[in-house]
Write a protein that holds these residues in place. Structure first.
Motif, PDB file in Angstrom:
ATOM      1  N   ARG A 150       0.825  -1.201   0.000  1.00 45.11           N
ATOM      2  CA  ARG A 150       0.000   0.000   0.000  1.00 45.11           C
ATOM      3  C   ARG A 150       0.862   1.255   0.000  1.00 45.11           C
ATOM      4  NH1 ARG A 150      -4.474  -2.283   4.302  1.00 45.11           N
ATOM      5  NH2 ARG A 150      -5.682  -3.486   2.772  1.00 45.11           N
ATOM      6  N   LEU A 151       0.298   2.320  -0.570  1.00 41.92           N
ATOM      7  CA  LEU A 151       1.047   3.540  -0.819  1.00 41.92           C
ATOM      8  C   LEU A 151       1.653   4.125   0.453  1.00 41.92           C
ATOM      9  CD1 LEU A 151       1.772   5.221  -3.285  1.00 41.92           C
ATOM     10  CD2 LEU A 151      -0.244   6.618  -2.857  1.00 41.92           C
ATOM     11  N   GLY A 152       0.914   4.098   1.548  1.00 38.09           N
ATOM     12  CA  GLY A 152       1.451   4.636   2.784  1.00 38.09           C
ATOM     13  C   GLY A 152       2.702   3.915   3.238  1.00 38.09           C
ATOM     14  N   GLN A 153       2.731   2.586   3.095  1.00 34.21           N
ATOM     15  CA  GLN A 153       3.910   1.821   3.469  1.00 34.21           C
ATOM     16  C   GLN A 153       5.072   2.100   2.527  1.00 34.21           C
ATOM     17  OE1 GLN A 153       4.535  -0.373   6.246  1.00 34.21           O
ATOM     18  NE2 GLN A 153       6.534   0.172   5.382  1.00 34.21           N
ATOM     19  N   LEU A 154       4.791   2.237   1.243  1.00 29.85           N
ATOM     20  CA  LEU A 154       5.835   2.557   0.275  1.00 29.85           C
ATOM     21  C   LEU A 154       6.480   3.903   0.595  1.00 29.85           C
ATOM     22  CD1 LEU A 154       3.979   1.487  -2.998  1.00 29.85           C
ATOM     23  CD2 LEU A 154       5.677   0.170  -1.717  1.00 29.85           C
ATOM     24  N   ALA A 155       5.659   4.881   0.996  1.00 30.40           N
ATOM     25  CA  ALA A 155       6.192   6.188   1.384  1.00 30.40           C
ATOM     26  C   ALA A 155       7.056   6.066   2.631  1.00 30.40           C
ATOM     27  CB  ALA A 155       5.056   7.174   1.619  1.00 30.40           C
ATOM     28  N   ARG A 156       6.633   5.227   3.585  1.00 25.41           N
ATOM     29  CA  ARG A 156       7.440   5.028   4.790  1.00 25.41           C
ATOM     30  C   ARG A 156       8.770   4.356   4.455  1.00 25.41           C
ATOM     31  NH1 ARG A 156       2.247   4.258   6.956  1.00 25.41           N
ATOM     32  NH2 ARG A 156       2.293   1.988   6.641  1.00 25.41           N
ATOM     33  N   ASP A 157       8.787   3.489   3.443  1.00 27.25           N
ATOM     34  CA  ASP A 157      10.050   2.884   3.004  1.00 27.25           C
ATOM     35  C   ASP A 157      11.028   3.962   2.553  1.00 27.25           C
ATOM     36  OD1 ASP A 157       8.924   0.421   3.491  1.00 27.25           O
ATOM     37  OD2 ASP A 157       8.773  -0.165   1.376  1.00 27.25           O
ATOM     38  N   ILE A 158      10.531   4.910   1.764  1.00 28.33           N
ATOM     39  CA  ILE A 158      11.398   5.993   1.282  1.00 28.33           C
ATOM     40  C   ILE A 158      11.957   6.790   2.450  1.00 28.33           C
ATOM     41  CG2 ILE A 158      11.411   8.178  -0.002  1.00 28.33           C
ATOM     42  CD1 ILE A 158       9.401   6.910  -1.935  1.00 28.33           C
ATOM     43  N   LEU A 159      11.112   7.127   3.387  1.00 28.03           N
ATOM     44  CA  LEU A 159      11.563   7.889   4.554  1.00 28.03           C
ATOM     45  C   LEU A 159      12.580   7.089   5.366  1.00 28.03           C
ATOM     46  CD1 LEU A 159       8.102   9.348   5.564  1.00 28.03           C
ATOM     47  CD2 LEU A 159      10.069  10.687   4.791  1.00 28.03           C
ATOM     48  N   THR A 160      12.371   5.796   5.502  1.00 26.15           N
ATOM     49  CA  THR A 160      13.306   4.953   6.247  1.00 26.15           C
ATOM     50  C   THR A 160      14.669   4.921   5.572  1.00 26.15           C
ATOM     51  OG1 THR A 160      11.557   3.541   7.136  1.00 26.15           O
ATOM     52  CG2 THR A 160      13.759   2.600   7.049  1.00 26.15           C
ATOM     53  N   VAL A 161      14.684   4.729   4.255  1.00 22.23           N
ATOM     54  CA  VAL A 161      15.957   4.700   3.531  1.00 22.23           C
ATOM     55  C   VAL A 161      16.640   6.065   3.611  1.00 22.23           C
ATOM     56  CG1 VAL A 161      17.033   4.427   1.267  1.00 22.23           C
ATOM     57  CG2 VAL A 161      15.233   2.848   1.984  1.00 22.23           C
ATOM     58  N   ALA A 162      15.880   7.132   3.434  1.00 23.60           N
ATOM     59  CA  ALA A 162      16.453   8.478   3.504  1.00 23.60           C
ATOM     60  C   ALA A 162      17.085   8.734   4.863  1.00 23.60           C
ATOM     61  CB  ALA A 162      15.377   9.515   3.207  1.00 23.60           C
ATOM     62  N   GLU A 163      16.389   8.383   5.926  1.00 19.56           N
ATOM     63  CA  GLU A 163      16.904   8.615   7.275  1.00 19.56           C
ATOM     64  C   GLU A 163      18.118   7.760   7.572  1.00 19.56           C
ATOM     65  OE1 GLU A 163      13.576   7.866   9.777  1.00 19.56           O
ATOM     66  OE2 GLU A 163      12.482   9.658   9.136  1.00 19.56           O
ATOM     67  N   SER A 164      18.208   6.595   6.944  1.00 21.83           N
ATOM     68  CA  SER A 164      19.347   5.717   7.193  1.00 21.83           C
ATOM     69  C   SER A 164      20.619   6.218   6.533  1.00 21.83           C
ATOM     70  CB  SER A 164      19.036   4.300   6.696  1.00 21.83           C
ATOM     71  OG  SER A 164      19.107   4.219   5.279  1.00 21.83           O
ATOM     72  N   LYS A 165      20.481   7.127   5.558  1.00 22.98           N
ATOM     73  CA  LYS A 165      21.640   7.568   4.787  1.00 22.98           C
ATOM     74  C   LYS A 165      22.048   9.014   5.023  1.00 22.98           C
ATOM     75  CE  LYS A 165      22.319   3.661   3.268  1.00 22.98           C
ATOM     76  NZ  LYS A 165      23.455   2.952   3.869  1.00 22.98           N
ATOM     77  N   SER A 166      21.202   9.812   5.617  1.00 26.68           N
ATOM     78  CA  SER A 166      21.564  11.209   5.849  1.00 26.68           C
ATOM     79  C   SER A 166      20.688  11.817   6.923  1.00 26.68           C
ATOM     80  CB  SER A 166      21.418  12.027   4.550  1.00 26.68           C
ATOM     81  OG  SER A 166      21.704  13.395   4.788  1.00 26.68           O
ATOM     82  N   ALA A 167      21.308  12.589   7.813  1.00 25.65           N
ATOM     83  CA  ALA A 167      20.544  13.332   8.809  1.00 25.65           C
ATOM     84  C   ALA A 167      20.063  14.663   8.254  1.00 25.65           C
ATOM     85  CB  ALA A 167      21.402  13.574  10.053  1.00 25.65           C
ATOM     86  N   GLU A 168      20.543  15.022   7.073  1.00 19.28           N
ATOM     87  CA  GLU A 168      20.175  16.281   6.425  1.00 19.28           C
ATOM     88  C   GLU A 168      19.167  16.018   5.314  1.00 19.28           C
ATOM     89  OE1 GLU A 168      21.244  19.135   7.522  1.00 19.28           O
ATOM     90  OE2 GLU A 168      22.576  18.242   9.008  1.00 19.28           O
ATOM     91  N   PRO A 169      18.444  17.037   4.887  1.00 18.40           N
ATOM     92  CA  PRO A 169      17.511  16.872   3.761  1.00 18.40           C
ATOM     93  C   PRO A 169      18.241  16.383   2.510  1.00 18.40           C
ATOM     94  CG  PRO A 169      17.105  18.943   4.889  1.00 18.40           C
ATOM     95  CD  PRO A 169      18.391  18.403   5.449  1.00 18.40           C
ATOM     96  N   ILE A 170      17.595  15.526   1.753  1.00 25.25           N
ATOM     97  CA  ILE A 170      18.194  14.945   0.560  1.00 25.25           C
ATOM     98  C   ILE A 170      17.360  15.279  -0.670  1.00 25.25           C
ATOM     99  CG2 ILE A 170      19.102  13.010   1.944  1.00 25.25           C
ATOM    100  CD1 ILE A 170      16.959  11.268   0.536  1.00 25.25           C
ATOM    101  N   HIS A 171      17.942  15.018  -1.843  1.00 23.51           N
ATOM    102  CA  HIS A 171      17.222  15.127  -3.115  1.00 23.51           C
ATOM    103  C   HIS A 171      16.589  13.775  -3.422  1.00 23.51           C
ATOM    104  CE1 HIS A 171      19.207  18.974  -4.016  1.00 23.51           C
ATOM    105  NE2 HIS A 171      20.329  18.406  -3.634  1.00 23.51           N
ATOM    106  N   LEU A 172      15.342  13.778  -3.865  1.00 24.31           N
ATOM    107  CA  LEU A 172      14.615  12.564  -4.187  1.00 24.31           C
ATOM    108  C   LEU A 172      14.289  12.546  -5.677  1.00 24.31           C
ATOM    109  CD1 LEU A 172      13.156  10.003  -3.062  1.00 24.31           C
ATOM    110  CD2 LEU A 172      11.147  11.466  -2.677  1.00 24.31           C
TER     111      LEU A 172
END
Length: 304
Positions: free
Chosen positions: A83-105
């Motif tokens: 489901r879309l909500g879980q897919l969005a949480r995946d993106i946030l999880t990966v982003a947070e695992s790789k940078s504490a600063e805002p990233i480009h998506l």
């Protein structure tokens, strides 16, 4: 990626919020404030970004991952896991695992659709400094555009409905699964047919089946993250009108640009994506919010 770039990649496992294991790849200089996260679509895996990544790896820290149901990531069997909500949480999880600063998506096809869901969350302004969408409109934006099409756009809307007819086909039980398992799907796309690619395509059908009501039930959400929409002129899946006009009422900082090529332009002509993308990243990298996301960083595990 090409052979030289492939050697520079390292892979780790990151655990999603529901326990699904995602395989994440990264390359380039360790500059967290200049990290680019690529999200692939259907029926692809992270390698679809290889050509674009080769042209950016000298300057940016690059991150990509196999979305759930693809590549070396887990293939959950529960339809609700897509489901879309879980897919969005995946993106946030990966982003947070790789940078504490805002990233480009950067997202393509279903990678862009789920990225829209991520950049319209409350967390988005602190998490992303820009978003580039290719051939994957926000589903609720698309539904609103279709329902409010003016006389000037009714022909374009009708063409889009025809182009999207495969969505109904994917809802049919069994037949689409056999279509992909037989290798006919990848043959029609003009891509090599492999057992892993066929199994990924079958698993990815859940993207469509788990989210079929989203266009009707999800209200459009405003996006405050700067957005670049790249619209391939010969895209047979997403029309230029839909890609470029659907976000207009909802995105406060929107740049749209038509580019030559079809749905998989970034594979066939990666420079047509990397050149405008590089300019957009440069324009917005220094304007990223300075506020770090103060959350515990998920621990990486060696990829298996």
């Amino acid at each position: 990626m090409g052979a030289q770039a492939e050697r520079a990649w390292s892979a780790v496992s990151v655990t999603a919020s529901d326990g699904v294991r995602l395989t994440v790849y990264e390359a380039g200089p360790a500059r967290p404030e200049q990290t680019v996260l690529f999200v692939h679509g259907y029926p692809d895996d992270h390698r679809v970004w290889d050509g674009v990544a080769e042209r950016l790896v000298d300057r940016y820290r690059l991150v990509s991952y196999d979305v759930r149901g693809a590549g070396r990531s887990d293939h959950p069997t529960r339809r609700s896991a897509y489901r879309l909500g879980q897919l969005a949480r995946d993106i946030l999880t990966v982003a947070e695992s790789k940078s504490a600063e805002p990233i480009h998506l950067v997202g393509h096809d279903w990678g862009s659709i789920q990225s829209w869901a991520a950049v319209t969350t409350d967390e988005a302004p602190a998490r992303f400094c820009s978003f580039t969408s290719i051939s994957g409109p926000d589903l609720s934006y698309a539904a609103s555009w279709m329902s409010h099409a003016t006389s000037r756009l009714r022909v374009a809307a009708a063409r889009q409905l025809l182009s999207s007819s495969y969505l109904a086909w994917f809802q049919i039980p069994v037949l689409p699964d056999l279509f992909w398992r037989s290798g006919l799907g990848t043959l029609m796309l003009g891509r090599p047919s492999t057992p892993s690619g066929r199994s990924d395509a079958v698993a990815g059908l859940s993207l469509y089946r788990a989210n079929r009501t989203v266009p009707l039930t999800r209200r459009p959400a405003r996006c405050s993250v700067p957005v670049l929409v790249l619209a391939p002129r010969a895209d047979t899946a997403v029309s230029r009108e839909l890609a470029m006009e659907a976000p207009v009422p909802w995105v406060s900082d929107l740049t749209v640009q038509a580019i030559d090529g079809g749905h998989w332009t970034m594979v066939e002509h990666p420079e047509r994506v990397s050149e405008p993308l590089r300019s957009f990243l440069a324009a917005h990298g220094r304007n990223a919010q300075a506020t770090s996301v103060k959350r515990r960083k998920p621990r990486d595990r060696p990829a298996t």
